[in-house]
Write a protein that holds these residues in place. Structure first.
Motif, short mmCIF file in Angstrom:
data_model
loop_
_atom_site.label_atom_id
_atom_site.label_comp_id
_atom_site.label_asym_id
_atom_site.label_seq_id
_atom_site.Cartn_x
_atom_site.Cartn_y
_atom_site.Cartn_z
N THR A 126 27.16 14.30 27.41
CA THR A 126 27.44 15.62 26.85
C THR A 126 26.35 16.64 27.11
O THR A 126 26.61 17.85 27.07
N ARG A 127 25.12 16.21 27.36
CA ARG A 127 24.04 17.18 27.53
C ARG A 127 24.20 17.94 28.86
O ARG A 127 24.86 17.48 29.79
N ALA A 128 23.53 19.09 28.93
CA ALA A 128 23.56 19.90 30.15
C ALA A 128 22.86 19.15 31.28
O ALA A 128 21.91 18.38 31.04
N ARG A 134 11.32 20.59 37.44
CA ARG A 134 11.04 21.82 36.70
C ARG A 134 11.92 21.91 35.46
O ARG A 134 11.45 22.25 34.36
N GLU A 135 13.22 21.63 35.63
CA GLU A 135 14.13 21.70 34.49
C GLU A 135 13.80 20.62 33.47
O GLU A 135 13.87 20.86 32.25
N LEU A 159 4.43 14.38 37.50
CA LEU A 159 5.33 14.46 36.36
C LEU A 159 4.82 13.61 35.20
O LEU A 159 4.89 14.02 34.04
N ILE A 160 4.32 12.42 35.51
CA ILE A 160 3.78 11.55 34.46
C ILE A 160 2.68 12.27 33.69
O ILE A 160 2.66 12.27 32.44
N GLU A 217 21.38 11.24 37.98
CA GLU A 217 21.15 12.62 38.40
C GLU A 217 19.95 12.71 39.36
O GLU A 217 18.81 12.54 38.93
N PRO A 218 20.18 12.95 40.63
CA PRO A 218 19.06 13.17 41.56
C PRO A 218 18.29 14.44 41.17
O PRO A 218 18.88 15.42 40.69
N LEU A 219 16.99 14.43 41.40
CA LEU A 219 16.15 15.59 41.13
C LEU A 219 15.63 16.16 42.45
O LEU A 219 15.26 15.41 43.36
#
Length: 277
Positions: A126-128, A134-135, A159-160, A217-219
């Motif tokens: 359900t989340r976007a 970045r997102e 990112l870590i 979801e690929p980033l």
């Protein structure tokens, strides 16, 4: 999605052994002067551990090489972070499975096996969507759990640090521990190769509910790369390295590893994070 890692490993071993048999003449000329120390940690079907028993696609690949040559391998089970540290210190001979990164290239010669990438994964439909690092960094409501010692390149390592500074990061020892954290609701998303996480949730009936809900979801900042085997620059002689590279290249060229993956993972998992070289 596969009831048993043991059965999966047996099928993988049979397939790889058949391929290696076709390369018998080449292997007969290969010679290794030393036994190879191979620390391993559970990594999906690539490496499975039951007590002290080590199996999976990569260990069975090495056993197939050993059966057709005089190259011998000794496995030991360690946490993933220690596996990496031992390799960097020259205290082990092989690192596997390993995504190719500039840092690892400093310590070893890389033998590519498959194309791979890390993706964002969750069980919340359900989340976007999240399309980039970045997102993800901007979505501060999302708590992240990762495997300690995993390395998917510079963007991942940065990112870590950024998630840790935001107080949003949990680190666990392996994919199964990550599944427990997500199941308990202590984190919302994880980031790793889809095959690793899919295996972790398939091997434990407590997490079976996650499989049909798995969201991949690929980033943008984490492109396709290569996964395979590193041979130590410090601990392995030039002659042994050349022998191993020739033996492994023959098996990889056949596509045996990718064919084994296709037999045991749903198409969506493979499409999300694996492709044949």
């Amino acid at each position: 999605m596969g009831k048993s890692s043991t059965r999966s490993g047996t099928r993988a071993a049979a397939l790889i052994a058949a391929v290696l048999a076709t390369c018998a003449s080449a292997m007969a000329t290969a010679s290794c002067e030393q036994p190879f120390l191979v620390p391993v940690a559970p990594t999906g079907l690539s490496v499975t551990v039951k007590g002290d028993a080590v199996s999976g696609i990569y260990p069975d690949l090495l056993r197939g090489v050993s059966a057709k040559s005089d190259c011998k391998f000794t496995f030991s089970v360690v946490p993933r972070a220690r596996q990496e540290a031992m390799f960097e210190a020259g205290k082990s001979h092989l690192l596997l499975p390993a995504v190719r990164t500039p840092r690892r290239d400093q310590h070893g010669y890389f033998v590519p096996v498959i194309g791979t990438r890390a993706t964002l994964m969750s069980v919340d439909a359900t989340r976007a969507p999240v399309r980039s690092i970045r997102e993800l960094l901007a979505r501060k409501e999302l708590r992240v759990v990762l495997v300690r010692g995993f390395d998917y390149g510079t963007a991942y390592l940065e990112l870590i640090d950024q998630l840790s500074a935001q107080g949003r990061l949990l680190l666990e020892k392996d994919g199964a521990a990550v599944a427990r954290v997500l199941d308990a609701g202590f984190a919302d998303v994880t980031l790793m190769a889809p095959t690793v996480f899919a295996s972790a949730i398939a091997d434990d009936k407590r997490f079976a509910w996650m499989t049909p809900k798995l969201r991949i979801e690929p980033l943008e900042e984490l492109p396709w790369g290569e996964s395979g085997i590193y041979i130590s620059k410090r601990a392995v002689s030039a002659g042994d390295r050349a022998a191993l590279q020739n033996l492994l290249a023959g098996a990889v060229k056949s596509g045996a590893v990718y064919e084994s993956l296709k037999r045991h993972y749903p198409p969506a998992v493979l499409a999300g994070g694996v492709r044949q070289r």
